[in-house]
Design an enzyme around this catalytic site. Structure first.
Site, PDB file in Angstrom:
ATOM      1  N   ARG A  41      40.630  -8.781  13.003  1.00  0.00           N
ATOM      2  CA  ARG A  41      41.951  -9.372  13.200  1.00  0.00           C
ATOM      3  C   ARG A  41      42.143  -9.921  14.607  1.00  0.00           C
ATOM      4  O   ARG A  41      43.259 -10.283  14.968  1.00  0.00           O
ATOM      5  CB  ARG A  41      43.038  -8.334  12.903  1.00  0.00           C
ATOM      6  CG  ARG A  41      43.164  -8.012  11.434  1.00  0.00           C
ATOM      7  CD  ARG A  41      44.318  -7.090  11.130  1.00  0.00           C
ATOM      8  NE  ARG A  41      44.425  -6.887   9.687  1.00  0.00           N
ATOM      9  CZ  ARG A  41      44.949  -5.816   9.106  1.00  0.00           C
ATOM     10  NH1 ARG A  41      45.441  -4.831   9.843  1.00  0.00           N
ATOM     11  NH2 ARG A  41      45.019  -5.717   7.796  1.00  0.00           N
ATOM     12  N   GLU A  53      35.686  -9.756   4.751  1.00  0.00           N
ATOM     13  CA  GLU A  53      36.130  -9.654   3.358  1.00  0.00           C
ATOM     14  C   GLU A  53      34.969  -9.306   2.427  1.00  0.00           C
ATOM     15  O   GLU A  53      35.136  -8.566   1.472  1.00  0.00           O
ATOM     16  CB  GLU A  53      36.805 -10.957   2.904  1.00  0.00           C
ATOM     17  CG  GLU A  53      38.141 -11.233   3.592  1.00  0.00           C
ATOM     18  CD  GLU A  53      39.178 -10.143   3.347  1.00  0.00           C
ATOM     19  OE1 GLU A  53      39.019  -9.356   2.397  1.00  0.00           O
ATOM     20  OE2 GLU A  53      40.146 -10.062   4.136  1.00  0.00           O
ATOM     21  N   THR A  59      33.948  -1.226  -0.376  1.00  0.00           N
ATOM     22  CA  THR A  59      33.640  -0.337   0.748  1.00  0.00           C
ATOM     23  C   THR A  59      34.901  -0.089   1.575  1.00  0.00           C
ATOM     24  O   THR A  59      35.692  -1.001   1.794  1.00  0.00           O
ATOM     25  CB  THR A  59      32.531  -0.961   1.633  1.00  0.00           C
ATOM     26  OG1 THR A  59      31.482  -1.433   0.780  1.00  0.00           O
ATOM     27  CG2 THR A  59      31.950   0.035   2.597  1.00  0.00           C
ATOM     28  N   GLY A  97      25.027  -1.015   1.075  1.00  0.00           N
ATOM     29  CA  GLY A  97      24.845  -1.121  -0.376  1.00  0.00           C
ATOM     30  C   GLY A  97      25.290  -2.463  -0.932  1.00  0.00           C
ATOM     31  O   GLY A  97      25.724  -3.341  -0.190  1.00  0.00           O
ATOM     32  N   TYR A 136      39.451 -13.791  -5.053  1.00  0.00           N
ATOM     33  CA  TYR A 136      40.022 -12.964  -3.981  1.00  0.00           C
ATOM     34  C   TYR A 136      39.573 -13.464  -2.591  1.00  0.00           C
ATOM     35  O   TYR A 136      40.400 -13.670  -1.699  1.00  0.00           O
ATOM     36  CB  TYR A 136      39.613 -11.479  -4.155  1.00  0.00           C
ATOM     37  CG  TYR A 136      39.901 -10.731  -2.895  1.00  0.00           C
ATOM     38  CD1 TYR A 136      41.209 -10.433  -2.538  1.00  0.00           C
ATOM     39  CD2 TYR A 136      38.881 -10.421  -2.000  1.00  0.00           C
ATOM     40  CE1 TYR A 136      41.504  -9.822  -1.336  1.00  0.00           C
ATOM     41  CE2 TYR A 136      39.169  -9.811  -0.794  1.00  0.00           C
ATOM     42  CZ  TYR A 136      40.468  -9.509  -0.475  1.00  0.00           C
ATOM     43  OH  TYR A 136      40.756  -8.933   0.718  1.00  0.00           O
ATOM     44  N   ASP A 154      43.369  -8.059  -4.472  1.00  0.00           N
ATOM     45  CA  ASP A 154      42.260  -7.092  -4.524  1.00  0.00           C
ATOM     46  C   ASP A 154      42.763  -5.806  -5.204  1.00  0.00           C
ATOM     47  O   ASP A 154      43.882  -5.765  -5.722  1.00  0.00           O
ATOM     48  CB  ASP A 154      41.716  -6.816  -3.113  1.00  0.00           C
ATOM     49  CG  ASP A 154      42.687  -6.010  -2.257  1.00  0.00           C
ATOM     50  OD1 ASP A 154      43.872  -5.860  -2.670  1.00  0.00           O
ATOM     51  OD2 ASP A 154      42.281  -5.512  -1.203  1.00  0.00           O
ATOM     52  N   CYS A 215      56.359   7.030  -1.108  1.00  0.00           N
ATOM     53  CA  CYS A 215      57.510   6.180  -1.458  1.00  0.00           C
ATOM     54  C   CYS A 215      58.646   6.287  -0.431  1.00  0.00           C
ATOM     55  O   CYS A 215      59.343   5.307  -0.163  1.00  0.00           O
ATOM     56  CB  CYS A 215      58.025   6.526  -2.846  1.00  0.00           C
ATOM     57  SG  CYS A 215      56.767   6.312  -4.108  1.00  0.00           S
ATOM     58  N   CYS A 218      58.189   3.754   2.206  1.00  0.00           N
ATOM     59  CA  CYS A 218      57.747   2.450   1.733  1.00  0.00           C
ATOM     60  C   CYS A 218      58.809   1.375   1.968  1.00  0.00           C
ATOM     61  O   CYS A 218      59.975   1.558   1.596  1.00  0.00           O
ATOM     62  CB  CYS A 218      57.412   2.534   0.249  1.00  0.00           C
ATOM     63  SG  CYS A 218      56.910   0.951  -0.426  1.00  0.00           S
ATOM     64  N   CYS A 224      61.356  -0.996  -6.144  1.00  0.00           N
ATOM     65  CA  CYS A 224      60.148  -0.544  -6.853  1.00  0.00           C
ATOM     66  C   CYS A 224      60.510   0.129  -8.181  1.00  0.00           C
ATOM     67  O   CYS A 224      61.170   1.168  -8.209  1.00  0.00           O
ATOM     68  CB  CYS A 224      59.342   0.417  -5.980  1.00  0.00           C
ATOM     69  SG  CYS A 224      57.905   1.070  -6.857  1.00  0.00           S
TER      70      CYS A 224
HETATM   71  S1  SF4 Z   1      55.314   0.353  -3.939  1.00  0.00           S
HETATM   72 FE1  SF4 Z   1      56.570   1.787  -5.098  1.00  0.00          FE
HETATM   73  S2  SF4 Z   1      55.139   3.370  -5.741  1.00  0.00           S
HETATM   74 FE2  SF4 Z   1      54.170   2.251  -4.079  1.00  0.00          FE
HETATM   75  S3  SF4 Z   1      54.705   3.439  -2.260  1.00  0.00           S
HETATM   76 FE3  SF4 Z   1      56.219   1.787  -2.495  1.00  0.00          FE
HETATM   77  S4  SF4 Z   1      57.855   2.760  -3.580  1.00  0.00           S
HETATM   78 FE4  SF4 Z   1      56.123   4.051  -3.870  1.00  0.00          FE
END
Ligand code: SF4
Length: 366
Positions: A41, A53, A59, A97, A136, A154, A215, A218, A224
């Site tokens: 980066r 990539e 890996t 590998g 990808y 990916d 979560c 997140c 979500c």
């Molecule tokens: S995308 Fe959804 S399932 Fe994944 S960490 Fe965030 S809140 Fe949780």
């Protein structure tokens, strides 16, 4: 409200515009603050990004970093890699590998030098024609290096999407992948498409992890579906893959005068074209010594001793080798070197690119 759209016979649920905006903004903000400091980066050089990539396929990041740094030191530019010999490239890849990745990268880089004057193509139709460059890698290089609005899906992104949109379909199927690519295409912003793709992958690597997704921390938890339904631990759904086929294999450590015999693997199939210890498939452990004795007799070798050294196992993606290692000490070399056979001194064996499974066998011997 979820909109439905038909695309190439697929019915795809697209999130509403407001949700897309939340995902774009929250992910980019989060990425700007939380992205890891990784060696690929440091700039937007398409060659450096390409190498990373390819190495990162199948890996983990932690494993790749030292290999990547060594590889870039040895081949700092695309031309350096194009001018290297196959042996040098495979040796630099040793331990990672999936050697076909290195070979494909090497031939693709040569093509870039020959056809495109050393400039990595910046159009999807052109770059995706290069060997080993799938959808990808195309998306990753074009979005990160050239800031093009091309998705890069990916395994991490597949996992995030399957949870974010509660997609209960087999993520290993080609149809699900197509749907996810289309979803990614609808989410990717005009601004900073490369950062957005990396943010999705980074979220999958750091927060929406395979086990115990975080979560609470997140950035897209508010939109979500899996988290709201409490099913994040059950997704992604993946049909059980067939276990790798078990194959009993005999390795011969055949030595004479401080030299060991190496044999080139066939040009097709597993570990194709790599130097290896002489290997015979479908030889069960109880028959390993007998089989080696028969080989010795058939070849009229004069032998000091033959011994079973031990057993080891190695799992490839589709094969599970159960290996018996037999040592044979010859009175004289007797075997003529050829393009597929060579004697090598024990000191020089470190300089040869040997697949991991043979390095493991070496550890039992040396
Ligand atoms: S995308 Fe959804 S399932 Fe994944 S960490 Fe965030 S809140 Fe949780």
């Amino acid at each position: 409200m979820i909109r439905k759209k038909n695309h190439k016979n697929l019915t795809i649920n697209l999130p509403p515009k407001e949700t897309i905006q939340v995902i774009q903004k929250e992910l980019l903000d989060w990425y700007n603050q939380n992205q890891r400091d990784l060696p690929w980066r440091i700039n937007k050089d398409p060659y450096r990004i390409w190498v990373s990539e390819v190495m990162l396929q199948q890996t983990r990041v932690d494993t790749v970093i030292p290999y990547y740094e060594r590889f870039m030191k040895q081949f700092p530019t695309l031309e350096d890699l194009a001018n290297a010999t196959d042996e040098q490239v495979v040796k630099a890849w040793e331990g990672l590998g999936y050697y076909s990745r290195a070979r494909n990268l090497h031939s693709a880089v040569k093509e870039v030098v020959e056809k495109y004057a050393g400039k990595v193509p910046d159009q999807p139709e052109t770059i995706s024609q290069l060997k080993g460059v799938g959808s990808y890698t195309t998306g990753a290089i074009l979005s990160i290096a050239y800031n093009k609005k091309v998705p890069a899906v990916d395994g991490n992104v597949m996992r995030v999407f399957s949870r974010l949109f509660a997609i209960k379909e087999d993520i290993a199927s080609a149809t699900t992948r197509k749907k996810m690519e289309y979803l990614a295409d609808s989410l990717i912003p005009d601004q900073a498409p490369g950062d957005f793709n990396q943010a999705l992958m980074e979220l999958g690597a750091l927060v929406c992890t395979p086990v115990s997704p975080q979560c609470l921390f997140c950035p897209v938890q508010s939109v979500c579906h899996a988290s709201h339904q409490g099913i994040q631990g059950e997704l992604p759904y993946k049909k059980k893959a067939k276990p790798p086929l078990k194959v009993p294999v005999l390795f011969g450590w055949i030595t004479s005068d401080s030299k060991v015999l190496l044999e080139k693997r066939p040009n097709k199939g597993l570990l194709r074209g790599m130097w290896a210890l002489p290997t015979w498939e479908d030889v069960i452990e109880s028959k390993a010594l007998d089989t080696m004795q028969k080989i010795v007799i058939e070849n009229n070798w004069l032998v000091k001793n033959i011994n079973i050294k031990g057993n080891l196992e190695h799992i490839f993606s589709h094969r599970h080798w159960k290996i018996s290692l037999v040592t044979v000490e010859l009175i004289e070399q007797g075997l003529e070197p050829s393009s597929n056979l060579k004697w090598i001194s024990l000191d020089d064996i470190e300089k040869i690119a040997l697949p991991n499974v043979y390095r493991k066998a070496l550890k039992m011997l040396v």
